[in-house]
Design an enzyme around this catalytic site. Structure first.
Site: not given
Ligand code: G3P
Ligand code: MG
Length: 248
Positions: A13, A40, A42, A55, A115
């Protein structure tokens, strides 16, 4: 788009989970150092339309700056320290452009779940820009990045810009119309807060032909339970205890 699912069982993450400042090159490197093969992160658009990793809708939590991220040009964002908030040894770490992060992933052999994280009011523009950039940045790659978003508008714009690209719809709460919505967006996967999932729902989603990503799974026993139900991929902050081979 590959017809088989080309992604592993676990992904890190925000690049390096809980072990590095999120959404930075240092995070990607930390994920890779722990043996992870997929991360992953953002992606947003700066005020001058550069795609970059962040994020939140403000820079407050993860940098030494303050303010709405949408108001910063990429040059201004690049002046901020995005590492010191996490730990002194990361002082001077910057928010990377999407292009630099993609290049680093490819150098490190990391697959990516990109993302799309639009600032308010920029959903379609961000979705389109990220999809077009991703197609270019992973041109010739054996495995394309998996795009995802909580924003259906962003995913629809991504689908229109680059139809042949794997997409996953992100849900904090899984709505009653998940099947219709994911089909309309041409999604290959449904990405859900893991607390939303139970064995029966996982079976229903899989029977609809969708793969499932569960976030953010930090309890090893819960990761095993989700996998036993048929969840394809778990996204974790605990990149050490839920390692790359944890689910086989
Ligand atoms: O994509 C999974 C996760 O990253 C979604 O939530 O808020 O951590 O971007 P967040
Ligand atoms: Mg995310």
């Amino acid at each position: 788009m590959p017809t088989t699912w080309p992604y592993p069982r676990v992904l890190a993450h925000r690049g390096g989970g809980a072990l590095a400042p999120e959404n930075t090159l240092a995070a990607l490197e930390t994920g890779a150092r722990h043996g992870h093969t997929m991360v992953e992160f953002d992606v947003k658009l700066s005020a001058d339309d550069v795609a970059y990793l962040l994020h939140d809708d403000t820079v407050n939590r993860t940098s030494d700056g303050t303010g709405e991220s949408a108001e910063f040009t990429f040059a201004e964002l690049s002046e901020l320290d995005a590492g010191s908030w996490f730990a002194p040894e990361f002082a001077g770490v910057r928010m990377p452009s999407f292009a630099r992060a993609a290049a680093r992933c490819r150098e490190l052999g990391l697959l990516a779940n990109v993302e799309i994280k639009p600032n308010p009011g920029t959903d379609a523009a961000t979705g389109r820009a990220v999809a077009l950039a991703a197609a270019d940045l992973w041109s010739g790659a054996a495995v394309p990045p998996l795009l995802s978003s909580f924003s259906a508008t962003a995913l629809a714009a991504a689908a229109e810009a680059v139809p042949d690209q794997p997409r996953g719809m992100l849900y904090e709460r899984i709505p009653a119309d998940w099947k219709t919505e994911t089909a309309a967006l041409g999604c290959v996967s449904l990405h859900a807060d893991h607390s939303e999932l139970d064995e029966a729902l996982v079976a229903t989603i899989r029977a609809a032909g969708l793969r499932i990503l569960a976030y953010t799974v930090n309890d090893p026993a819960r990761a095993r339970e989700l996998a036993s139900w048929g969840v394809d991929l778990v996204c974790t902050d605990r990149i050490d205890t839920i390692g790359p081979g944890f689910l086989g």
